[in-house]
Enzyme design. Sequence first.
Site, PDB file in Angstrom:
ATOM      1  N   LYS A  61       0.070  -2.191  -0.976  1.00  0.00           N
ATOM      2  CA  LYS A  61       0.486  -1.431   0.222  1.00  0.00           C
ATOM      3  C   LYS A  61       0.986  -0.022  -0.090  1.00  0.00           C
ATOM      4  O   LYS A  61       1.881   0.506   0.560  1.00  0.00           O
ATOM      5  CB  LYS A  61       1.584  -2.198   1.022  1.00  0.00           C
ATOM      6  CG  LYS A  61       1.167  -3.599   1.348  1.00  0.00           C
ATOM      7  CD  LYS A  61      -0.098  -3.644   2.135  1.00  0.00           C
ATOM      8  CE  LYS A  61      -0.812  -4.951   1.974  1.00  0.00           C
ATOM      9  NZ  LYS A  61      -2.222  -4.891   2.356  1.00  0.00           N
ATOM     10  N   GLY A  63      -1.433   2.451  -0.754  1.00  0.00           N
ATOM     11  CA  GLY A  63      -2.577   3.357  -0.558  1.00  0.00           C
ATOM     12  C   GLY A  63      -3.799   2.932  -1.355  1.00  0.00           C
ATOM     13  O   GLY A  63      -4.710   3.739  -1.586  1.00  0.00           O
ATOM     14  N   THR A  64      -3.829   1.671  -1.758  1.00  0.00           N
ATOM     15  CA  THR A  64      -4.938   1.162  -2.581  1.00  0.00           C
ATOM     16  C   THR A  64      -6.290   1.351  -1.902  1.00  0.00           C
ATOM     17  O   THR A  64      -7.249   1.818  -2.526  1.00  0.00           O
ATOM     18  CB  THR A  64      -4.742  -0.356  -2.844  1.00  0.00           C
ATOM     19  OG1 THR A  64      -3.359  -0.641  -2.982  1.00  0.00           O
ATOM     20  CG2 THR A  64      -5.497  -0.805  -4.054  1.00  0.00           C
ATOM     21  N   TRP A  66      -7.270   3.369   0.400  1.00  0.00           N
ATOM     22  CA  TRP A  66      -7.625   4.793   0.446  1.00  0.00           C
ATOM     23  C   TRP A  66      -8.094   5.272  -0.927  1.00  0.00           C
ATOM     24  O   TRP A  66      -9.142   5.921  -1.063  1.00  0.00           O
ATOM     25  CB  TRP A  66      -6.387   5.575   0.901  1.00  0.00           C
ATOM     26  CG  TRP A  66      -6.599   6.984   1.310  1.00  0.00           C
ATOM     27  CD1 TRP A  66      -7.784   7.632   1.522  1.00  0.00           C
ATOM     28  CD2 TRP A  66      -5.557   7.943   1.566  1.00  0.00           C
ATOM     29  NE1 TRP A  66      -7.546   8.926   1.905  1.00  0.00           N
ATOM     30  CE2 TRP A  66      -6.192   9.152   1.931  1.00  0.00           C
ATOM     31  CE3 TRP A  66      -4.158   7.898   1.526  1.00  0.00           C
ATOM     32  CZ2 TRP A  66      -5.467  10.300   2.267  1.00  0.00           C
ATOM     33  CZ3 TRP A  66      -3.442   9.041   1.864  1.00  0.00           C
ATOM     34  CH2 TRP A  66      -4.095  10.218   2.226  1.00  0.00           C
ATOM     35  N   HIS A 124      -3.357  -4.956  -9.427  1.00  0.00           N
ATOM     36  CA  HIS A 124      -1.951  -4.757  -9.047  1.00  0.00           C
ATOM     37  C   HIS A 124      -1.030  -5.149 -10.211  1.00  0.00           C
ATOM     38  O   HIS A 124       0.178  -5.258 -10.039  1.00  0.00           O
ATOM     39  CB  HIS A 124      -1.585  -5.621  -7.833  1.00  0.00           C
ATOM     40  CG  HIS A 124      -2.203  -5.164  -6.537  1.00  0.00           C
ATOM     41  ND1 HIS A 124      -2.135  -3.871  -6.092  1.00  0.00           N
ATOM     42  CD2 HIS A 124      -2.871  -5.856  -5.567  1.00  0.00           C
ATOM     43  CE1 HIS A 124      -2.737  -3.771  -4.902  1.00  0.00           C
ATOM     44  NE2 HIS A 124      -3.196  -4.959  -4.570  1.00  0.00           N
ATOM     45  N   SER A 154       5.223  -1.689   5.087  1.00  0.00           N
ATOM     46  CA  SER A 154       3.789  -1.963   5.204  1.00  0.00           C
ATOM     47  C   SER A 154       3.476  -3.385   4.706  1.00  0.00           C
ATOM     48  O   SER A 154       2.709  -4.123   5.317  1.00  0.00           O
ATOM     49  CB  SER A 154       3.001  -0.935   4.379  1.00  0.00           C
ATOM     50  OG  SER A 154       1.633  -1.180   4.469  1.00  0.00           O
ATOM     51  N   TYR A 222       1.149   8.674  -2.550  1.00  0.00           N
ATOM     52  CA  TYR A 222       0.578   8.582  -1.203  1.00  0.00           C
ATOM     53  C   TYR A 222       0.972   9.797  -0.376  1.00  0.00           C
ATOM     54  O   TYR A 222       0.143  10.406   0.298  1.00  0.00           O
ATOM     55  CB  TYR A 222       1.091   7.288  -0.556  1.00  0.00           C
ATOM     56  CG  TYR A 222       0.543   6.972   0.824  1.00  0.00           C
ATOM     57  CD1 TYR A 222      -0.609   6.215   0.968  1.00  0.00           C
ATOM     58  CD2 TYR A 222       1.202   7.409   1.977  1.00  0.00           C
ATOM     59  CE1 TYR A 222      -1.099   5.907   2.239  1.00  0.00           C
ATOM     60  CE2 TYR A 222       0.718   7.110   3.233  1.00  0.00           C
ATOM     61  CZ  TYR A 222      -0.433   6.345   3.370  1.00  0.00           C
ATOM     62  OH  TYR A 222      -0.918   6.049   4.625  1.00  0.00           O
ATOM     63  N   ARG A 289      -3.345   0.036   9.341  1.00  0.00           N
ATOM     64  CA  ARG A 289      -2.331  -0.189  10.372  1.00  0.00           C
ATOM     65  C   ARG A 289      -1.967   1.147  11.002  1.00  0.00           C
ATOM     66  O   ARG A 289      -2.505   1.506  12.034  1.00  0.00           O
ATOM     67  CB  ARG A 289      -1.109  -0.903   9.768  1.00  0.00           C
ATOM     68  CG  ARG A 289      -0.121  -1.451  10.770  1.00  0.00           C
ATOM     69  CD  ARG A 289       1.058  -2.121  10.053  1.00  0.00           C
ATOM     70  NE  ARG A 289       1.821  -1.188   9.257  1.00  0.00           N
ATOM     71  CZ  ARG A 289       2.905  -0.533   9.663  1.00  0.00           C
ATOM     72  NH1 ARG A 289       3.373  -0.740  10.874  1.00  0.00           N
ATOM     73  NH2 ARG A 289       3.552   0.302   8.867  1.00  0.00           N
TER      74      ARG A 289
HETATM   75  P1  PAP Z   1      -3.567  -3.244  -0.574  1.00  0.00           P
HETATM   76  O1  PAP Z   1      -2.701  -2.823  -1.724  1.00  0.00           O
HETATM   77  O2  PAP Z   1      -3.305  -4.620  -0.093  1.00  0.00           O
HETATM   78  O3  PAP Z   1      -5.029  -2.994  -0.833  1.00  0.00           O
HETATM   79  P2  PAP Z   1      -3.080  -0.752   0.724  1.00  0.00           P
HETATM   80  O4  PAP Z   1      -4.378  -0.158   1.066  1.00  0.00           O
HETATM   81  O5  PAP Z   1      -2.361  -0.208  -0.449  1.00  0.00           O
HETATM   82  O6  PAP Z   1      -3.179  -2.327   0.664  1.00  0.00           O
HETATM   83  O7  PAP Z   1      -2.044  -0.563   1.924  1.00  0.00           O
HETATM   84  C1  PAP Z   1      -2.377  -0.462   3.247  1.00  0.00           C
HETATM   85  C2  PAP Z   1      -1.644   0.745   3.761  1.00  0.00           C
HETATM   86  O8  PAP Z   1      -2.439   1.909   3.517  1.00  0.00           O
HETATM   87  C3  PAP Z   1      -1.448   0.663   5.260  1.00  0.00           C
HETATM   88  O9  PAP Z   1      -0.250   1.397   5.515  1.00  0.00           O
HETATM   89  P3  PAP Z   1       0.660   1.135   6.824  1.00  0.00           P
HETATM   90  O10 PAP Z   1       0.939  -0.323   6.896  1.00  0.00           O
HETATM   91  O11 PAP Z   1       1.904   1.943   6.596  1.00  0.00           O
HETATM   92  O12 PAP Z   1      -0.130   1.649   7.964  1.00  0.00           O
HETATM   93  C4  PAP Z   1      -2.681   1.371   5.757  1.00  0.00           C
HETATM   94  O13 PAP Z   1      -2.581   1.817   7.086  1.00  0.00           O
HETATM   95  C5  PAP Z   1      -2.778   2.516   4.766  1.00  0.00           C
HETATM   96  N1  PAP Z   1      -4.133   3.074   4.671  1.00  0.00           N
HETATM   97  C6  PAP Z   1      -5.304   2.405   4.587  1.00  0.00           C
HETATM   98  N2  PAP Z   1      -6.326   3.264   4.513  1.00  0.00           N
HETATM   99  C7  PAP Z   1      -5.812   4.512   4.559  1.00  0.00           C
HETATM  100  C8  PAP Z   1      -6.376   5.818   4.529  1.00  0.00           C
HETATM  101  N3  PAP Z   1      -7.668   6.013   4.449  1.00  0.00           N
HETATM  102  N4  PAP Z   1      -5.536   6.871   4.602  1.00  0.00           N
HETATM  103  C9  PAP Z   1      -4.208   6.703   4.688  1.00  0.00           C
HETATM  104  N5  PAP Z   1      -3.598   5.486   4.724  1.00  0.00           N
HETATM  105  C10 PAP Z   1      -4.400   4.392   4.652  1.00  0.00           C
END
Ligand code: PAP
Length: 327
Positions: A61, A63-64, A66, A124, A154, A222, A289
């Site tokens: 959570k 920014g993985t 992204w 992770h 998140s 991030y 999200r």
């Molecule tokens: P993971 O480690 O389980 O793969 P990860 O992608 O790190 O999850 O975390 C998801 C967060 O990145 C979410 O944040 P939020 O809950 O605060 O909204 C998600 O919205 C955010 N996220 C996913 N894709 C992007 C993107 N392209 N740009 C910016 N934030 C993103």
Amino acid sequence: MEEDLQELLLTLPSEKSLAGTKSLYLYKGTWLPVSFLRAVDSFQRDFIAQDTDIIVASMPKSGTTWLKALTFSVAKRHIYGPKESPFLTASPHALVPCFETDLYMKDPQPNLEQAPPPRIFSSHSHFANLPESIRNSKCKVVYICRNPLDQVVSFFQFAHQCKQDGTPLLVYKQDGTPLLSLDECYENICRGVLGRGPFWDNVLGYWKASLERPDKVLFLKYEDLKEDIISNLKKIAEFLGIPFTDEEEKEGAIEEISRLCSFDNLRNLEVNKNGVLRPFGALNSSFFRKGEVGDWANHLSPSMAENYLKIVEEKLSGSGLTFRTSQ
Ligand code: PAP
């Protein structure tokens, strides 16, 4: 459950997960759900890195999703132009599989030899627990961290709202009691008890490695990517040894990648609105999200935030690592 795993669990400290639905076990310094233990172990013991591999690493959570899209798009830009990008039809998690929750979960000895270089995977795991061949080969590690307040909010939201195969499974625990509230998890959070935590150990391992070996580990934040994606894309390309050429810059290749991987673009793609992530079973939409800096303020009281931040800052003191918690 196999006998040896059962025996091992008896020896490990255990605590409740953020949703309160399962137990986390402290294994080799990392809090893990039992379903990941075997996969984590096989990965850490058996994976053999190639010098051309790229590893996207993070605390969950942070920014993985992204960073997976950005890294893949930069590293494979000579194969796929932005119009034919595989991200238009596949989740970043399908294109950059996670060692622990995907590859080694499906198969303790996955066949990864055939993937064309550069192979791009994610993890992770804490830096110290990465397989020796990742730490000692010439492969590159791109790490992303996020301020601990947004990271934990998140994670908490994901644990509570994550739907599996479209069904919001996690409304009640199996015994019928409601999921834990953020208040109820707070004490655990302050002790570092959350999946892949403690937070400070995860980030510090990569932070120190990036200072000692800047050619090996790129440490990104991030909040910096949100502020200036273009210079961070350049940083990623340079780190990977494939800087953007003047011609690419003139043609707008960097902006194209930034647009393709943006939160709004990815979130609105059909695959990310309705697809399902295997073998995990989570909806792809669970990974998109809000995508903002500072959303923690809608979920944590000022005193909870201040106290947790103080704990994290103490753990990081002397390291030079700091976080921005607002836009
Ligand atoms: P993971 O480690 O389980 O793969 P990860 O992608 O790190 O999850 O975390 C998801 C967060 O990145 C979410 O944040 P939020 O809950 O605060 O909204 C998600 O919205 C955010 N996220 C996913 N894709 C992007 C993107 N392209 N740009 C910016 N934030 C993103």
